[in-house]
Every structure is written in C-alpha cells, then in structure tokens.
Design an enzyme around this catalytic site. Structure first.
Site, mmCIF file in Angstrom:
data_model
loop_
_atom_site.group_PDB
_atom_site.id
_atom_site.type_symbol
_atom_site.label_atom_id
_atom_site.label_comp_id
_atom_site.label_asym_id
_atom_site.label_seq_id
_atom_site.Cartn_x
_atom_site.Cartn_y
_atom_site.Cartn_z
ATOM 1 N N ASN A 223 0.830 -1.210 0.000
ATOM 2 C CA ASN A 223 0.000 0.000 0.000
ATOM 3 C C ASN A 223 0.861 1.255 0.000
ATOM 4 O O ASN A 223 0.614 2.194 -0.756
ATOM 5 C CB ASN A 223 -0.921 0.018 1.230
ATOM 6 C CG ASN A 223 -2.273 -0.637 0.920
ATOM 7 O OD1 ASN A 223 -2.671 -0.689 -0.240
ATOM 8 N ND2 ASN A 223 -2.932 -1.123 1.955
ATOM 9 N N ASP A 232 -5.937 -2.326 -3.365
ATOM 10 C CA ASP A 232 -7.300 -2.829 -3.557
ATOM 11 C C ASP A 232 -7.352 -3.822 -4.716
ATOM 12 O O ASP A 232 -8.045 -4.836 -4.664
ATOM 13 C CB ASP A 232 -8.265 -1.661 -3.844
ATOM 14 C CG ASP A 232 -8.535 -0.845 -2.583
ATOM 15 O OD1 ASP A 232 -8.132 -1.298 -1.484
ATOM 16 O OD2 ASP A 232 -9.145 0.235 -2.695
ATOM 17 N N GLU A 258 -6.399 -7.419 5.163
ATOM 18 C CA GLU A 258 -5.759 -8.218 4.131
ATOM 19 C C GLU A 258 -5.773 -9.690 4.525
ATOM 20 O O GLU A 258 -4.927 -10.473 4.133
ATOM 21 C CB GLU A 258 -4.318 -7.739 3.887
ATOM 22 C CG GLU A 258 -3.337 -7.976 5.018
ATOM 23 C CD GLU A 258 -3.251 -6.820 6.003
ATOM 24 O OE1 GLU A 258 -4.238 -6.039 6.089
ATOM 25 O OE2 GLU A 258 -2.219 -6.685 6.685
#
Lengths: 347, 203
Positions: A223, A232, A258
């Site tokens: 991320n 995503d 996650e």
C-alpha cells in the site's frame, strides 16, 4: 266514415278510456276513429280535436313509408305489428314534465269490424320510460362498479409489483449485508454464521472441517509503495484466484483488511494442506502488474481442522488457525502451517 | 334424401328466402344501416332430431322470439339466438355499440319487433304462396334451454320441425340465428300437399 261512425266508435271503444295504456284506432284511410283518455293526458290533444282527421296531420312521421307499409297490412286482418322503443322511440310524441319524451312500446292489432267485413288498426302504446331509465341507471351503476373493480384490480396489481420490488430490494440488501463491498466475498459477520453452521454439521455428519486463515505478507508496504488503489486491486485479484481454486461448497470470506478465511467442509488436514499450498503458489508465483512492472505478493496460511485438532467450539477452530497463521508469519512468511499445540508444523 | 323431399325443401327454402327478403326490406326502411338476410341451410326434422342436434346451436341457453300461427296447419314459429348474439344484433341494428352484450327488457322488446317482422314475413309469404292465410299471435320473448323452449306445453302432439339457419349481415357484423317452425302433428302433410298443389314437382 265508411266503416264506423265516430260517435259509434266512441261508444264501442269506451272501455279503452279506463286503460293506463295509450290507445287509438285508425280506419283503413288512416283517419283517427278513436283516441283514448290516456293519450289525451299524454299529448294534450282532445279526442274531439283529432278524430276524423288523418293521423299524419299531427304526426307526419306516421305517413312515412316505413310505418305505412307495416300498418296497412293490419287493415287486411294481418298479424300484429310491433314498434319497439329502441327502434322508434315515440310513435306518438308525448312530453313529460321537463320536456323529455316518453319511451313507447307499441303494438298494432287488427280489430275486425263484422258489420262491414273489414278491419281497423288498434294501437296500444305502453310507456316504458321508467323501465328504460331504470335500465340506464342500472347500467350507470354497473359501469361505475366495473370501473371501481378495474381500479381496485390495478391497485392490487401495483401492490403486487411493489411487493415484488420490495422482496427484490430485501434480497439485495441481505446480499449486501453478507458481502464485502470490495472483493464480493462473504464478510466477517457471515463467516461466523457459516463457521458455526458448518462446525455443527461436521459433528452431526461425522465429517471433517478445515479452516484456513490467509494473510497477505507485507501488505502495508505494498500500500505504501504502490498506493491504495493497487492494494485494492491486489485484494480483488487474490479473492478471484482463491475463488478459482476452491470448491463450490467451500466458503471464502474477507476476514479482515488483508486477511481471508476459508472453510473447507469435508476436508481433512492432508486435503487442506494441498488446497492451501495451491493457493499460496497460485498467488506467490504469479506477480501482479502495476505500471508495467511486476509486483510479487506472497501469502502466509494457517490451518486447523476439526478431526486433527479437536476444537471444542467453532471459535476454537478459528483460533487454532489463527495461531498457525501466527506461526507461519514467525517462520518467515510465504508458507503454510498447520496448527500444533506445541508450536506448529511447517509445510 | 328422396327426390320429393328435396323438392319440398327447395320449395320451402324459396318461401323462407322470399319472406326474409321482405323482412330485410322492411328492416332496412326503418334503420340507418343495411341488413341482409339469407338462409344458408334448411332441414326438416322431427322434434327428436331437433333435440339431438341442439348442441349445434352452440349454447344451451337461448334467446327466443316466438309466434303462434294458425291456418291450414298450425304451430309455432321461433327465432332463436345465443343471448350474446341477440344483444349484438340489437346493438348493430340500433346503432348503439356501447353495450353490445347487454340484454334487458328494452333490448328484448327490440328483439320482439325484429322477430315480429321476420316471422310475420316468413309465415305471411308461406300463406300467400299457398293462398291460405294464417292467423298469427303477438310475439313473445322467452329465454331458456332449447328443450324447454320447444316444450312450453305438454300437448302430446309431436310436431315436425322446419329448421332454417338464418344469417343477418349488417355493415360490420355477421350474426347467425335460427328460424324454427314447429308444426303440429299432421300439419306437415297438409303443407306438403299444398306445396305440391301450388308448386308441382318438375319431371
């Protein structure tokens, strides 16, 4: 007056003055021989004013061929003739207070005149105004009732439509309440429901049940380095890849950020290890494309099964899998670990 | 069918058609629309045959205008329709298509007038051709099952029936009805001998 004098006619037909039906008698030359009291009242024409003159003087329509042709057969002793109210409305127009004309049903019959061996035509006119109006009123009421029924039917049909729509929306809402918006997998809440259900089923059916907990390794860095949209995308892709490996009866859910939880009913530890390994390699060996670069993402998987690890409660099965996942993370990530009370067994 | 029966039927058919022709011109004079009347089929039947064939009337319940006649032979003449056809016929003739399925006291009066014109013309024509006048009653409107319409009284006499399918054609409609002549026992023999007298068979 060749057949019957007017004064004799008055005597002869006097009885008809007591009838509530309009009566008049015609001679074969269409002159009026008799005109009863009822007709006097309906038309305002006195008997003395009309007898001796042709009926078509005051009522010219009766001189038309369509009437003459049917009336004249009567003078030869022909059969009765009917003039109905719908086809003729008024034989003798007779206004009611308010100006409307009476509806009339008329029968013409041949009256023998034995003295002269001939026939006169007796007209009997029934006032069917109230009947006609009652039928019309009934029809109006009926039409109204039918219109109301139709309206009700439409409203009911609308209601059925809305109910269907409501059911559809409820289904959509329910679906949304059990799904994760990003990946389309079941959510955490639904996973607990299925965990409890499948746990009880496995006991009842004496079958095994495997639970896999899967966590993406170093997802925070993915991320941070490549942005949340890519993160995503990875989550969605991982969900899709898992979906292609598991069976239809298996339940895959997004357990946390996650973290994914997978229930494999009827699967023992050996089978679960095979499936987990397949998932791990399918994700780890095929990089995810980002800005024309390949980003490699690995996963750690912890496994627990009912028969092998004997969790007393459904939550314990999940807790054992979580412990195994923790062990997998501790042993360097990108691996599958089955729960072991003393520590765990790497695969 | 024996040759003489065919001859009788042809002669009767001609009479019914002539009568209906007069009825049509009488109706057309009264109405704005044009009505044509024809007779696609005609048959002589016993009452039993008529009852056995009642299913072909298409409706167990019928509207009927009935006239009694009396002359060289006596009986009853019936004009029958399925009620819906009767209502449509009246609607077509009156020119009011707003309630074509409505049969009530007023529309049945109109049907009585139509029956009056038709049956008077048909019986009148038979009387004229045979040179034997008939007396006719006022028409009565009745509704009921076919067998009940045929047997309103319990006289033992078994009449023979003449059944003529009658077709009304208006500008927009084609409506079928039946003319049934129920002749009292022995009446048809009188009719047939009168026919032979006035219409000798050819050859």
């Amino acid at each position: 007056m060749d057949n019957l004098t007017i004064s004799k006619a008055a005597d002869r037909f006097a009885l008809l003055d007591h009838s509530p039906i309009g009566h008049f008698v015609l001679n074969r030359d269409f002159t009026v021989l008799f005109w009863n009291k009822c007709l006097e009242a309906w038309t305002g024409i006195r008997r003395g004013q009309i007898v001796g003159e042709s009926i078509s003087v005051r009522f010219p329509h009766l001189g038309e061929e369509k009437y003459v042709s049917r009336i004249k057969s009567t003078f030869g002793g022909g059969p009765p003739t009917i003039f109905s109210s719908q086809l003729h409305k008024q034989i003798i127009p007779a206004p009611l207070p308010g100006g409307k004309l009476r509806f009339q049903y008329t029968i013409v019959t041949a009256l023998p005149e034995p003295a002269n061996d001939c026939y006169h035509a007796l007209f009997s006119i029934q006032d069917v105004t109230s009947l006609t109006e009652a039928i019309d009123n009934n029809r109006v009421v009926l039409q109204k009732a039918l219109a109301e029924m139709e309206e009700r039917r439409k409203v009911e049909a609308e209601l059925v439509k809305y109910t269907e729509e409501l059911k559809r929306l409820n289904r959509a809402l329910k679906e949304r309440s059990i799904r994760d918006g990003l990946t389309g997998l079941f959510n955490h809440r639904y996973f607990y429901y299925v965990l409890r259900r499948d746990f009880l089923l496995s006991i009842r059916n004496r079958e095994d049940l495997a639970c896999l907990l899967l966590d993406l390794d170093h997802f925070k860095e993915i991320n941070d380095n490549h942005g949340h949209p890519f993160g995503d995308k990875v989550l969605k892709n991982v969900a899709a890849r898992i979906g292609r490996i598991v069976r239809e009866t298996d339940v895959v859910s997004r357990y946390g950020g996650e973290e994914f939880a997978i229930l494999l009913p009827g699967t023992d530890l050996a089978g679960a290890l095979v499936a987990a390994e397949k998932i791990r390699t399918r994700i780890g060996n095929r990089p995810f494309g980002h800005d024309s670069r390949d980003i490699r993402v690995t996963v750690s998987i912890g496994i627990a099964t009912c028969k092998e690890h004997r969790p007393p409660k459904p939550e314990d099965l999940l807790a054992f899998a979580d412990k195994a996942l923790y062990a997998a993370k501790a042993s360097g990530r990108n691996c599958v670990v089955a729960y072991a009370p003393e520590g765990g067994k790497s695969n | 069918m024996p040759a003489d029966s065919r001859f009788h039927l042809d002669a009767l058919r001609e009479m019914v058609i002539t009568g209906l022709g007069q009825a049509a011109s009488s109706l057309n004079m009264m109405l704005d629309s044009t009505v044509e009347l024809d007779v696609p089929s005609i048959a002589m039947l016993t009452r039993e045959e008529l009852l056995n064939g009642r299913n072909s009337f298409g409706n167990p319940h019928l509207s009927c205008v009935q006239v009694a006649f009396c002359g060289p032979f006596s009986g009853r003449a019936l004009l029958t329709f399925p009620p819906l056809s009767a209502a449509r016929l009246v609607a077509a003739l009156v020119g009011d298509q707003t309630h074509p399925s409505d049969l009530n006291a007023v529309t049945t009066d109109t049907l009585s007038e139509i029956g009056n014109i038709l049956l008077n013309c048909v019986i009148g024509t038979i009387g004229n051709i045979l040179a034997e006048p008939f007396e006719l009653s006022l028409p009565h409107y009745l509704e009921g099952k076919f067998e009940d319409l045929l047997q309103p009284d319990s006289r033992p006499a078994t009449p023979t029936a003449l059944l003529a399918l009658t077709r009304f054609r208006t500008d927009d409609h084609q409506i079928e009805g039946n003319i049934i002549l129920l002749v009292e026992l022995g009446g048809f023999n009188a009719l047939l001998s009168l026919l032979e007298y006035s219409h000798p068979p050819q050859g």
